[in-house]
Design a protein around this motif. Structure first.
Motif, PDB file in Angstrom:
ATOM      1  N   THR A 168       0.805  -1.224   0.000  1.00 15.64           N
ATOM      2  CA  THR A 168       0.000   0.000   0.000  1.00 15.64           C
ATOM      3  C   THR A 168       0.836   1.271   0.000  1.00 15.64           C
ATOM      4  O   THR A 168       0.394   2.295  -0.496  1.00 15.64           O
ATOM      5  N   TRP A 169       2.031   1.228   0.594  1.00 19.69           N
ATOM      6  CA  TRP A 169       2.808   2.461   0.705  1.00 19.69           C
ATOM      7  C   TRP A 169       4.090   2.456  -0.107  1.00 19.69           C
ATOM      8  O   TRP A 169       4.963   3.300   0.109  1.00 19.69           O
ATOM      9  N   SER A 170       4.246   1.489  -1.000  1.00 18.27           N
ATOM     10  CA  SER A 170       5.481   1.479  -1.808  1.00 18.27           C
ATOM     11  C   SER A 170       5.174   2.056  -3.188  1.00 18.27           C
ATOM     12  O   SER A 170       4.022   2.043  -3.643  1.00 18.27           O
ATOM     13  N   ALA A 171       6.235   2.523  -3.829  1.00 15.44           N
ATOM     14  CA  ALA A 171       6.075   3.067  -5.176  1.00 15.44           C
ATOM     15  C   ALA A 171       5.578   1.976  -6.117  1.00 15.44           C
ATOM     16  O   ALA A 171       4.689   2.207  -6.947  1.00 15.44           O
ATOM     17  N   SER A 172       6.131   0.746  -5.945  1.00 16.06           N
ATOM     18  CA  SER A 172       5.725  -0.316  -6.870  1.00 16.06           C
ATOM     19  C   SER A 172       4.252  -0.671  -6.672  1.00 16.06           C
ATOM     20  O   SER A 172       3.545  -0.942  -7.654  1.00 16.06           O
ATOM     21  N   GLY A 173       3.784  -0.660  -5.403  1.00 14.33           N
ATOM     22  CA  GLY A 173       2.372  -0.927  -5.142  1.00 14.33           C
ATOM     23  C   GLY A 173       1.493   0.082  -5.867  1.00 14.33           C
ATOM     24  O   GLY A 173       0.487  -0.277  -6.484  1.00 14.33           O
ATOM     25  N   SER A 174       1.899   1.369  -5.802  1.00 23.02           N
ATOM     26  CA  SER A 174       1.121   2.419  -6.470  1.00 23.02           C
ATOM     27  C   SER A 174       1.149   2.235  -7.980  1.00 23.02           C
ATOM     28  O   SER A 174       0.123   2.394  -8.652  1.00 23.02           O
ATOM     29  N   ILE A 175       2.335   1.910  -8.500  1.00 20.85           N
ATOM     30  CA  ILE A 175       2.461   1.754  -9.955  1.00 20.85           C
ATOM     31  C   ILE A 175       1.554   0.620 -10.433  1.00 20.85           C
ATOM     32  O   ILE A 175       0.809   0.757 -11.406  1.00 20.85           O
ATOM     33  N   ILE A 176       1.606  -0.503  -9.693  1.00 23.01           N
ATOM     34  CA  ILE A 176       0.793  -1.663 -10.085  1.00 23.01           C
ATOM     35  C   ILE A 176      -0.700  -1.313 -10.000  1.00 23.01           C
ATOM     36  O   ILE A 176      -1.474  -1.553 -10.937  1.00 23.01           O
ATOM     37  N   THR A 177      -1.097  -0.698  -8.868  1.00 27.54           N
ATOM     38  CA  THR A 177      -2.514  -0.351  -8.689  1.00 27.54           C
ATOM     39  C   THR A 177      -2.971   0.604  -9.789  1.00 27.54           C
ATOM     40  O   THR A 177      -4.023   0.398 -10.408  1.00 27.54           O
ATOM     41  N   ASP A 178      -2.179   1.650 -10.028  1.00 26.59           N
ATOM     42  CA  ASP A 178      -2.567   2.632 -11.060  1.00 26.59           C
ATOM     43  C   ASP A 178      -2.646   1.987 -12.442  1.00 26.59           C
ATOM     44  O   ASP A 178      -3.563   2.279 -13.214  1.00 26.59           O
ATOM     45  N   ALA A 179      -1.666   1.110 -12.712  1.00 24.94           N
ATOM     46  CA  ALA A 179      -1.638   0.471 -14.031  1.00 24.94           C
ATOM     47  C   ALA A 179      -2.888  -0.378 -14.232  1.00 24.94           C
ATOM     48  O   ALA A 179      -3.551  -0.303 -15.278  1.00 24.94           O
ATOM     49  N   ILE A 180      -3.238  -1.168 -13.212  1.00 20.94           N
ATOM     50  CA  ILE A 180      -4.420  -2.029 -13.336  1.00 20.94           C
ATOM     51  C   ILE A 180      -5.681  -1.168 -13.443  1.00 20.94           C
ATOM     52  O   ILE A 180      -6.523  -1.368 -14.311  1.00 20.94           O
ATOM     53  N   ALA A 181      -5.782  -0.183 -12.529  1.00 20.24           N
ATOM     54  CA  ALA A 181      -7.008   0.619 -12.463  1.00 20.24           C
ATOM     55  C   ALA A 181      -7.222   1.465 -13.705  1.00 20.24           C
ATOM     56  O   ALA A 181      -8.355   1.783 -14.046  1.00 20.24           O
ATOM     57  N   SER A 182      -6.128   1.839 -14.375  1.00 20.13           N
ATOM     58  CA  SER A 182      -6.356   2.638 -15.580  1.00 20.13           C
ATOM     59  C   SER A 182      -6.651   1.751 -16.782  1.00 20.13           C
ATOM     60  O   SER A 182      -7.002   2.250 -17.849  1.00 20.13           O
ATOM     61  N   SER A 183      -6.514   0.449 -16.594  1.00 20.13           N
ATOM     62  CA  SER A 183      -6.800  -0.456 -17.702  1.00 20.13           C
ATOM     63  C   SER A 183      -8.167  -1.137 -17.566  1.00 20.13           C
ATOM     64  O   SER A 183      -8.874  -1.295 -18.556  1.00 20.13           O
ATOM     65  N   LEU A 184      -8.511  -1.544 -16.325  1.00 22.63           N
ATOM     66  CA  LEU A 184      -9.770  -2.284 -16.108  1.00 22.63           C
ATOM     67  C   LEU A 184     -10.493  -1.767 -14.865  1.00 22.63           C
ATOM     68  O   LEU A 184      -9.844  -1.225 -13.961  1.00 22.63           O
ATOM     69  N   PRO A 185     -11.829  -1.945 -14.802  1.00 24.73           N
ATOM     70  CA  PRO A 185     -12.531  -1.559 -13.575  1.00 24.73           C
ATOM     71  C   PRO A 185     -11.921  -2.294 -12.387  1.00 24.73           C
ATOM     72  O   PRO A 185     -11.742  -3.521 -12.434  1.00 24.73           O
ATOM     73  N   THR A 186     -11.559  -1.539 -11.363  1.00 26.15           N
ATOM     74  CA  THR A 186     -10.841  -2.137 -10.232  1.00 26.15           C
ATOM     75  C   THR A 186     -11.494  -1.738  -8.920  1.00 26.15           C
ATOM     76  O   THR A 186     -11.867  -0.576  -8.748  1.00 26.15           O
ATOM     77  N   VAL A 187     -11.640  -2.708  -8.014  1.00 23.25           N
ATOM     78  CA  VAL A 187     -12.160  -2.395  -6.682  1.00 23.25           C
ATOM     79  C   VAL A 187     -11.202  -2.966  -5.643  1.00 23.25           C
ATOM     80  O   VAL A 187     -10.513  -3.948  -5.889  1.00 23.25           O
ATOM     81  N   VAL A 188     -11.161  -2.293  -4.486  1.00 26.21           N
ATOM     82  CA  VAL A 188     -10.289  -2.779  -3.410  1.00 26.21           C
ATOM     83  C   VAL A 188     -11.153  -3.525  -2.407  1.00 26.21           C
ATOM     84  O   VAL A 188     -12.170  -3.009  -1.948  1.00 26.21           O
ATOM     85  N   ALA A 189     -10.737  -4.767  -2.091  1.00 24.95           N
ATOM     86  CA  ALA A 189     -11.409  -5.506  -1.020  1.00 24.95           C
ATOM     87  C   ALA A 189     -10.454  -5.505   0.166  1.00 24.95           C
ATOM     88  O   ALA A 189      -9.387  -6.138   0.108  1.00 24.95           O
ATOM     89  N   TYR A 190     -10.811  -4.737   1.192  1.00 25.23           N
ATOM     90  CA  TYR A 190      -9.940  -4.646   2.361  1.00 25.23           C
ATOM     91  C   TYR A 190     -10.390  -5.692   3.379  1.00 25.23           C
ATOM     92  O   TYR A 190     -11.480  -5.611   3.944  1.00 25.23           O
ATOM     93  N   ILE A 191      -9.553  -6.730   3.566  1.00 26.38           N
ATOM     94  CA  ILE A 191      -9.936  -7.870   4.402  1.00 26.38           C
ATOM     95  C   ILE A 191      -9.590  -7.583   5.866  1.00 26.38           C
ATOM     96  O   ILE A 191      -8.461  -7.190   6.180  1.00 26.38           O
ATOM     97  N   ILE A 192     -10.556  -7.801   6.726  1.00 25.90           N
ATOM     98  CA  ILE A 192     -10.358  -7.549   8.164  1.00 25.90           C
ATOM     99  C   ILE A 192     -10.573  -8.847   8.942  1.00 25.90           C
ATOM    100  O   ILE A 192     -11.516  -9.599   8.667  1.00 25.90           O
ATOM    101  N   ASP A 193      -9.672  -9.090   9.879  1.00 23.37           N
ATOM    102  CA  ASP A 193      -9.795 -10.252  10.754  1.00 23.37           C
ATOM    103  C   ASP A 193     -10.814  -9.889  11.851  1.00 23.37           C
ATOM    104  O   ASP A 193     -10.461  -9.263  12.854  1.00 23.37           O
ATOM    105  N   THR A 194     -12.080 -10.264  11.651  1.00 25.86           N
ATOM    106  CA  THR A 194     -13.145  -9.805  12.562  1.00 25.86           C
ATOM    107  C   THR A 194     -12.904 -10.187  14.031  1.00 25.86           C
ATOM    108  O   THR A 194     -13.004  -9.312  14.897  1.00 25.86           O
ATOM    109  N   PRO A 195     -12.560 -11.448  14.336  1.00 30.64           N
ATOM    110  CA  PRO A 195     -12.383 -11.772  15.760  1.00 30.64           C
ATOM    111  C   PRO A 195     -11.299 -10.922  16.435  1.00 30.64           C
ATOM    112  O   PRO A 195     -11.325 -10.751  17.647  1.00 30.64           O
ATOM    113  N   ARG A 196     -10.353 -10.413  15.638  1.00 36.16           N
ATOM    114  CA  ARG A 196      -9.296  -9.590  16.239  1.00 36.16           C
ATOM    115  C   ARG A 196      -9.618  -8.100  16.183  1.00 36.16           C
ATOM    116  O   ARG A 196      -8.723  -7.266  16.353  1.00 36.16           O
TER     117      ARG A 196
END
Ligand SMILES: Nc1nc2c(ncn2[C@@H]2O[C@H](COP(=O)(O)OP(=O)(O)OP(=O)(O)O)[C@@H](O)[C@H]2O)c(=O)[nH]1
Length: 416
Positions: free
Chosen positions: A151-179
């Motif tokens: 989430t905070w690296s340049a490569s993460g941003s590059i990958i996310t931007d590249a995918i999102a500018s090519s195809l509809p993209t959604v983020v699924a933020y997974i949470i450990d509910t019991p914790r």
């Protein structure tokens, strides 16, 4: 051995079009309107142990059972066991342990460097995804367990931007509910989710996982009812002495601040283990895809345009600066060359002293001339004084560590 291989990077993934092979033949025979569909990319992001990999497996098997096998990308170079087969797996391209060895890095550094190296090839990866885009409904992306690496690296941003500018993209933020049942942990998770939402600017789904162990109702209530969260803080946010922990008032304020964020979020509860909540999850994905088309796509296009214009402007400025520097250094070089050039002394004097009115018109040139005159005076004075020079006194100029004064007023350390 190629350069990439040298850095622990293996050859191009052989399984680029592998994976759920049934899909190709199945989808080859699909109708024309299906061939024109656009898949939605689901980026699975979450803290280590939240259940990303297990959820990916669940989504994969669920989609297979619906006869819509997904296209899968694994971006976690350190995952030891993957219960599904990815179409593109970072581990086929980069061996993060080898990267650790070669660059002398720890595990996190190894994962980040592996991701950076993989990003250099991401245009090829995207080309593979785009090639298959018309024949799949979903593209699933698993990300490294060390969430900040993605989430905070340049490569993460590059990958996310590249995918999102090519195809509809959604983020699924997974949470450990019991914790997440403690108000403080809940708030910290929500703040992290909020930061990712603002960083990626993509449609967002909060996925409360492991609801087979702990139902997520409490979380939904806390998100929509400030009083309920406040009551939980009153009850659980006390220290051993029964005093309100100092963080409680901060969390209480944060909860009010996050109100707007909560209102714009989709939250679903799932169990990657039992498969509960899959229907809700995919409805949320469909909604988020629509939101991408209506709100995010135009915004992404605008941002891309802005970035392009800014890059053009910067390029133009750089070019102008280089041209200016070149002109200036050419001028300065010609001025510098002349005082120490091969001209006989008289000619030099003629050029710089006699033609003062014609040639010397800038402050810089006057300064050069002034220095030259001063140096000449100095040389002359030294010649005259040469006979008076005495042996340096011990402890005065000329003794190790003591600075000597030149006649120009400049001082320099005396060599030992
Ligand atoms: N009970 C229960 N356990 C789950 C569920 N999902 C995942 N787990 C367990 O949680 C643990 C972590 O799951 P993973 O899928 O490895 O989590 P991850 O987020 O991929 O972990 P990293 O690889 O460290 O990022 C495993 O022991 C899973 O069996 C679930 O829905 N219910």
């Amino acid at each position: 051995m190629t350069d990439f291989e040298h850095h622990g990077i293996m050859a191009e993934p052989s399984s680029t079009d592998a994976g759920p092979s049934a899909s190709s033949s199945q989808n080859a025979s699909t109708s024309t309107d299906q061939a024109e569909k656009t898949p939605v990319v689901i980026l699975c992001i979450g803290m280590a142990g939240s259940g990303k990999t297990t959820l990916m497996q669940r989504l994969n098997s669920h989609l297979h059972s619906r006869n819509t096998p997904p296209y899968i990308l694994n971006l976690d170079p350190a995952v030891s066991h993957m219960p599904y087969s990815a179409n593109i797996d970072i581990r086929d391209t980069v061996d993060y342990k080898e990267v650790m060895k070669q660059y002398n890095l720890g595990p996190n550094g190894g994962i980040l460097t592996a991701l950076n190296l993989f990003t250099t090839k991401f245009d090829q990866v995207l080309a593979f995804v785009e090639k298959r885009a018309a024949s799949v409904d979903y593209v699933l992306v698993d990300t490294p367990g060390q969430i900040e690496i993605f989430t905070w690296s340049a490569s993460g941003s590059i990958i996310t931007d590249a995918i999102a500018s090519s195809l509809p993209t959604v983020v699924a933020y997974i949470i450990d509910t019991p914790r997440t049942t403690a108000p403080a942990t809940f708030m910290s998770n929500m703040l992290y989710a909020c930061s990712i939402l603002y960083k990626t600017r993509l449609p967002f789904i909060l996925v409360f996982n492991k609801i087979d162990v702990e139902p997520h109702d409490f979380a939904i209530e806390w998100m929509h009812d400030f009083q309920a969260y406040q009551a939980a803080l009153d009850e659980k946010g006390r220290d051993e002495q029964g005093e309100m922990a100092y963080t409680s008032s901060l969390m209480s304020s944060m909860s009010l601040v996050l109100d707007e964020f909560y209102n714009n979020l989709r939250a679903v509860g799932v169990s990657a283990m039992t498969g509960e909540g899959m229907k809700d999850f995919f409805s949320a994905v469909e909604e988020a895809k629509k939101e991408y088309e209506t709100d995010y796509k135009p915004e992404l296009a605008r941002l891309a345009e802005e970035r392009k214009a800014k890059a053009e402007e910067e390029k133009k400025n750089q070019l102008e600066k280089v041209m200016r520097d070149m002109t200036m250094s050419e001028g300065a070089a010609s001025r510098r060359k002349n005082p120490f050039g091969p001209h006989p002394r008289n000619e030099r004097e003629d050029r710089y002293l006699d033609d003062e009115g014609d040639d010397i018109d800038s402050e810089e040139e006057r300064e050069i001339q002034r220095q030259m005159e001063e140096e000449e005076e100095m040389e002359h004075a030294e010649d005259l004084d040469a006979g008076d020079m005495a042996e340096p006194e011990p402890g005065a100029g000329g003794v190790a560590g003591v600075q000597s004064q030149s006649r120009t007023g400049m001082s320099w350390p005396t060599p030992r």
